[in-house]
Design an enzyme around this catalytic site. Structure first.
Site, mmCIF file in Angstrom:
data_model
loop_
_atom_site.group_PDB
_atom_site.id
_atom_site.type_symbol
_atom_site.label_atom_id
_atom_site.label_comp_id
_atom_site.label_asym_id
_atom_site.label_seq_id
_atom_site.Cartn_x
_atom_site.Cartn_y
_atom_site.Cartn_z
ATOM 1 C CE LYS A 191 27.616 42.896 40.148
ATOM 2 N NZ LYS A 191 28.119 44.023 40.914
ATOM 3 C CD GLU A 265 40.169 40.347 31.255
ATOM 4 O OE1 GLU A 265 41.054 39.839 31.981
ATOM 5 O OE2 GLU A 265 39.845 41.528 31.284
ATOM 6 C CB CYS A 299 43.312 41.830 34.604
ATOM 7 S SG CYS A 299 42.895 42.628 33.063
ATOM 8 C CD GLU A 396 44.995 39.468 39.671
ATOM 9 O OE1 GLU A 396 44.062 38.805 40.125
ATOM 10 O OE2 GLU A 396 44.983 40.003 38.551
HETATM 11 P P1 NDP Z 1 35.245 40.003 41.950
HETATM 12 O O1 NDP Z 1 35.581 38.936 41.009
HETATM 13 O O2 NDP Z 1 34.607 39.635 43.237
HETATM 14 O O3 NDP Z 1 34.264 41.056 41.255
HETATM 15 C C1 NDP Z 1 34.082 41.249 39.877
HETATM 16 C C2 NDP Z 1 32.602 41.475 39.557
HETATM 17 O O4 NDP Z 1 31.863 40.293 39.867
HETATM 18 C C3 NDP Z 1 31.958 42.557 40.395
HETATM 19 O O5 NDP Z 1 30.952 43.202 39.643
HETATM 20 C C4 NDP Z 1 31.348 41.763 41.521
HETATM 21 O O6 NDP Z 1 30.326 42.445 42.177
HETATM 22 C C5 NDP Z 1 30.831 40.563 40.797
HETATM 23 N N1 NDP Z 1 30.650 39.382 41.637
HETATM 24 C C6 NDP Z 1 31.135 39.124 42.875
HETATM 25 N N2 NDP Z 1 30.743 37.905 43.291
HETATM 26 C C7 NDP Z 1 29.985 37.383 42.299
HETATM 27 C C8 NDP Z 1 29.305 36.138 42.125
HETATM 28 N N3 NDP Z 1 29.343 35.191 43.038
HETATM 29 N N4 NDP Z 1 28.635 35.927 40.982
HETATM 30 C C9 NDP Z 1 28.617 36.857 40.020
HETATM 31 N N5 NDP Z 1 29.235 38.057 40.126
HETATM 32 C C10 NDP Z 1 29.925 38.309 41.248
HETATM 33 O O7 NDP Z 1 36.501 40.859 42.228
HETATM 34 P P2 NDP Z 1 36.713 41.867 43.446
HETATM 35 O O8 NDP Z 1 36.157 43.139 43.073
HETATM 36 O O9 NDP Z 1 36.205 41.313 44.744
HETATM 37 O O10 NDP Z 1 38.273 41.890 43.536
HETATM 38 C C11 NDP Z 1 38.955 40.820 44.174
HETATM 39 C C12 NDP Z 1 40.237 40.507 43.460
HETATM 40 O O11 NDP Z 1 39.937 40.113 42.131
HETATM 41 C C13 NDP Z 1 41.168 41.680 43.289
HETATM 42 O O12 NDP Z 1 41.989 41.867 44.376
HETATM 43 C C14 NDP Z 1 41.910 41.275 42.073
HETATM 44 O O13 NDP Z 1 42.969 40.415 42.435
HETATM 45 C C15 NDP Z 1 40.928 40.519 41.247
HETATM 46 N N6 NDP Z 1 40.307 41.323 40.173
HETATM 47 C C16 NDP Z 1 40.675 41.080 38.901
HETATM 48 C C17 NDP Z 1 40.153 41.842 37.898
HETATM 49 C C18 NDP Z 1 40.535 41.620 36.484
HETATM 50 O O14 NDP Z 1 40.330 42.485 35.655
HETATM 51 N N7 NDP Z 1 41.065 40.478 36.125
HETATM 52 C C19 NDP Z 1 39.232 42.934 38.146
HETATM 53 C C20 NDP Z 1 38.866 43.078 39.529
HETATM 54 C C21 NDP Z 1 39.404 42.290 40.487
HETATM 55 P P3 NDP Z 1 30.704 43.504 43.331
HETATM 56 O O15 NDP Z 1 31.933 44.204 42.969
HETATM 57 O O16 NDP Z 1 29.582 44.415 43.314
HETATM 58 O O17 NDP Z 1 30.806 42.707 44.558
#
Ligand code: NDP
Length: 795
Positions: A191, A265, A299, A396
């Site tokens: 996804k 991760e 990240c 973060e």
């Molecule tokens: P999320 O953790 O919400 O999203 C990451 C992925 O998980 C996306 O594909 C998201 O879908 C999906 N997801 C969301 N909720 C669920 C769930 N309950 N069960 C399974 N999958 C889920 O990160 P965000 O995009 O909302 O970003 C929020 C914060 O997270 C950022 O501000 C940042 O601080 C951090 N972040 C860290 C990352 C890293 O690489 N360590 C990467 C991205 C964000 P969808 O996006 O479609 O909602």
């Protein structure tokens, strides 16, 4: 005018990349995208959402929101395709992945433009970093597929893998996940993030052309609900997730006890440490790459700048000058350094955190520059006068915001660097090799860059310590995340007879007839201590004979044992030779008393004397095995595409809670505690709940051993109660649980607080006498974590 004046006044002209091909591809899908399931695209769904350009708000495409039925169909396709994909063999899969890499390369520019449109990142980065690195992953893992039969002969694929990726590196994260999973014989349902699905859909289309068999790769689009459905799906054997720590925690909780393997991760708040003897020009460029790469939405971004006091003023003023030269603008302009943030929500989040920083006393510097309007742009930002405990120093931000602090000594730098719940990466700058490399082992981070930053390669592992998650992506260690030992197939669920065996009950006051009163205490910090609750438990042999009482340990006893283990930190720094010697000596002392232990095992467990002798003799051998491994389970030297090396260093986890099964009370305890101690961990052991006397008999053997106090601590009592405290304890770094299935579930569910690693058996009994199941690299891998250290060399 002088040449230097020309240089100072010269401005960039526009250098836009053509978007023609990307627009043509989008136009060909003007009706919207469906999901990619079983080798074909489904019709676009009525449940759909708009995907827009973050830099301009312009419409890009209609994307389908997957329903539970779509997720079911994708998982079913993957399940059906998996056996044939595995049976295709390493070479067959290598050819497929090679074809995928080639076709990606042929469409590299289209990928790059699409990525920049969808994400807002500068083309310079998508073209020169994201896409080539994604391609490199497919080549690299095509290689591991080719070598699978020889290099991973004792392993098998996990099965169907659910993969969930974020929006910051859409195609690259896809490659990190899909390439190893497919290479090793798994099938995938991925996804992409709701905000950036386009390159995943283009990728799916191209794999169709490259001849990847139907069902091997499936892509379902939508928001977090789709991810949650994948996580909950019973037919998914593994979840690999990159994203926020908050969602990572939820996933750990939801998968607890299901047997799904998990790679997380998660976030980071990585330090960027500059010592006063650093090459300052290089370090300034390093800062630019650390925090303004991908608008800081990385990240492992170096978000906490720690500068040694003596050079701080000079460093900050040079950094401010450099910031004035950064170019913020249209993502497709080739001279843009920084593009747009991903969304208005992210922009608001960054603004709110900066405002919070100012309220807490920080000073803000933003260079004067033309920030484009109409998109989600935020200028490069430097916060100074930041207190180490300030929100902006702890949370973060995931945006282009750097917070600066000072330190005086190397020790203080390490303390400040480690003052975070995260532990993803760190960057260390010093021209003195001894200083830089001396700091490296002290930093609690999975990736460390020395005099460089944000380097990545498919052959070098990447992943975090602490709340940055667990599991590694990249290289050989990344392969193990998609494999499981073949020996696991041989294991059976524990028989109800054993699980229902009588356990200790509240103590009666009288000792068993004919014995001098003897109540075993606990073993904490190298000493026998009375339990905090001053209570004991009576227990019985397999034949119902009353045995001596054992101490009834409680929460407080576990906490004391953890403190003792924390105080024994020097064990983790002890040389491998020293640890090996201690284990051999333990084996020697146990073997001296083997007759006594054998008869106790026979008496207590109701087995023959020969069986008792066998258990002791195997235990001695197992200690010897881990004495042998202690100085042989080592890291690797990688040769990534830099002038330099990347060292994969094996490190201990720290303090590990161990809950032993009821059966084989001596051998199981040794089989679990010895690999952990061999690798430098300190352990708090809850021995067999049914027959704890065998462990309490060990106290005297431990007393005569060379193990420093606190390296092994033994707390007897009610396993469920003690396990709960261990799993919830924030200073316990990992938990190993073997025994009743519900204990595994409990351990995984309660371990989310500090995201400790868990190694559990879900109630499947290990044959402790079979080294293929009970000993060796699988245990050593579980007992360690890899730190990858990048060290460039040359002028
Ligand atoms: P999320 O953790 O919400 O999203 C990451 C992925 O998980 C996306 O594909 C998201 O879908 C999906 N997801 C969301 N909720 C669920 C769930 N309950 N069960 C399974 N999958 C889920 O990160 P965000 O995009 O909302 O970003 C929020 C914060 O997270 C950022 O501000 C940042 O601080 C951090 N972040 C860290 C990352 C890293 O690489 N360590 C990467 C991205 C964000 P969808 O996006 O479609 O909602």
């Amino acid at each position: 005018m002088s040449v230097s004046t020309y240089f100072d006044t010269m401005d960039y002209g526009p250098a836009p990349e053509s978007e023609k091909d990307a627009r043509a591809w989008l136009a060909a899908h003007a009706n919207g995208f469906g999901h990619y399931i079983n080798g074909v695209f489904t019709a676009p769904s009525a449940q759909r959402f708009e995907d827009n350009e973050p830099a301009s708000g312009k419409f890009l495409a209609h994307i389908s929101q997957a329903s539970d039925t779509d997720v079911d169909a994708a998982v079913e396709a993957a399940r059906q395709a998996q056996p044939a994909w595995e049976a295709l063999g390493g070479h067959g899969r290598a050819r497929c992945l090679y074809a995928v890499a080639r076709i990606m390369q042929r469409h590299a520019r289209l990928f790059a433009v699409l990525e920049s449109l969808d994400n807002g990142k500068p083309l310079r980065e998508s073209r020169d970093i994201d896409i080539p690195l994604a391609v490199r992953h497919f080549y690299h893992y095509a290689g591991w597929a080719q070598l699978q039969e020889s290099e991973f002969a004792d392993q098998m694929p996990v099965g169907v893998v659910g993969q969930i990726v974020p929006w910051n590196f859409p195609l690259l994260m896809l490659a990190w996940k899909i390439a190893p999973a497919l290479a090793l014989g798994n099938t995938v349902v991925l996804k992409p993030a709701e905000l950036t699905p386009l390159t995943a859909l283009l990728f799916a289309e191209l794999t169709q052309q490259a001849g990847l068999p139907a069902g091997v790769l499936n892509i379902v689009t939508g928001d977090g609900r789709v991810g949650a459905a994948l996580v909950a799906h019973e037919q998914v054997n593994k979840i690999a997730f990159t994203g926020s720590t908050e969602v990572g925690r939820q996933i750990r909780e939801k998968t607890a006890g299901t047997g799904k393997s998990l790679t997380l991760e998660l976030g980071g708040k990585s330090p960027f440490i500059v010592f006063e003897d650093a090459d300052l020009d290089a370090a300034i460029e390093g800062v630019v790459d650390a925090i303004w790469f991908n608008q800081g939405q990385v990240c492992c971004a170096g978000t906490r700048l720690l500068v040694q006091e003596g050079i701080y003023e000079q460093f900050i003023s040079r950094l401010k000058l450099r910031m004035q030269k950064l170019n913020i603008g249209a993502p497709l302009d080739k001279s843009t350094d920084m593009g747009s943030l991903i969304s208005a929500t992210q922009l608001e989040r960054v603004k709110a955190l900066v405002a919070q920083g100012l309220r807490e006393g920080a000073e803000c510097y933003q260079a004067a520059m033309d920030v484009p309007v109409g998109g989600c742009f935020y200028p490069p930002t430097l916060l100074t006068k930041v207190h180490p405990g300030a929100t902006v120093a702890m949370e973060e931000i995931f945006g282009p915001v750097l917070v600066a602090m000072t330190f005086r000594t190397p020790d203080e730098a390490v303390l400040m660097a480690n003052n975070s719940r995260y532990g993803l990466a760190a960057s260390v700058w010093s021209e003195t090799i001894g200083l830089a490399l001396g700091v490296v082992p002290q930093l609690k981070a999975g990736v460390i860059w020395v005099n460089t930053t944000n380097q990545f390669d498919a052959g070098v592992g990447f992943g975090g310590y602490r709340e940055s998650g667990y599991g590694r992506e990249g290289g050989r260690e990344g392969c193990y995340e998609y494999l499981k030992p073949k020996s696991k197939k041989m294991r059976q669920l524990r028989t109800p007879a054993l699980a229902a065996a009588p356990v200790a009950v509240a103590a009666a006051s009288l000792p068993p007839a004919g014995l001098i009163d003897r109540t075993a205490k606990l073993y904490v910090g190298g000493k026998q201590v009375r339990p905090d609750g001053e209570a004991s438990l009576a227990s019985f042999s397999a034949t119902g004979e009353r045995l001596e009482d054992v101490a009834h340990g409680n929460r407080k006893d576990i906490r004391n044992a953890v403190t003792a283990a924390l105080n024994a930190a020097s064990w983790s720094q002890a040389s491998a030779h020293r640890r090996a010697q201690a284990l051999y000596y333990l084996a020697e002392n146990l073997s001296i008393r083997s007759a006594e232990f054998a008869s106790r095992i026979a008496q207590i467990c109701g087995v023959s004397l020969e069986a008792g002798q066998r258990e002791v003799s195997e235990s001695v051998q197992r200690l010897f095995s881990y004495g042998a491994w202690a100085d042989k389970y080592e890291g690797a030297v990688h040769v990534p595409p830099i002038t330099g090396v990347a060292l994969a260093m094996v490190e201990s986890l720290g303090v590990v809670g161990v809950v032993c099964p009821e059966e084989s009370p001596l051998l199981a305890l040794i089989s679990l505690a010895a690999p952990l101690m061999a690798m430098g961990n300190r352990v708090v052991v809850v021995p067999s709940e049914r027959w704890p006397q065998i462990a309490t008999d060990l106290y005297q053997v431990l007393d005569t051993s060379d193990l420093p106090g606190g390296v092994i601590n033994i707390v007897t009592g009610n396993a469920r109660e003690l396990l709960t405290t261990l799993a919830e304890h924030d200073e316990v770094d990992a938990i190993w649980v073997h025994g009743q299935a519900e204990y595994s579930t409990l351990a995984e569910r309660l371990s989310t607080g500090n995201l400790k690693r868990s190694f559990v058996d879900y109630g499947y009994a290990t044959d402790w006498y079979n080294p293929a199941q009970a000993e060796g690299p699988e245990y050593l891998r579980q007992a360690t974590q890899l730190k990858n250290v990048w060290i460039p060399y040359g002028e």
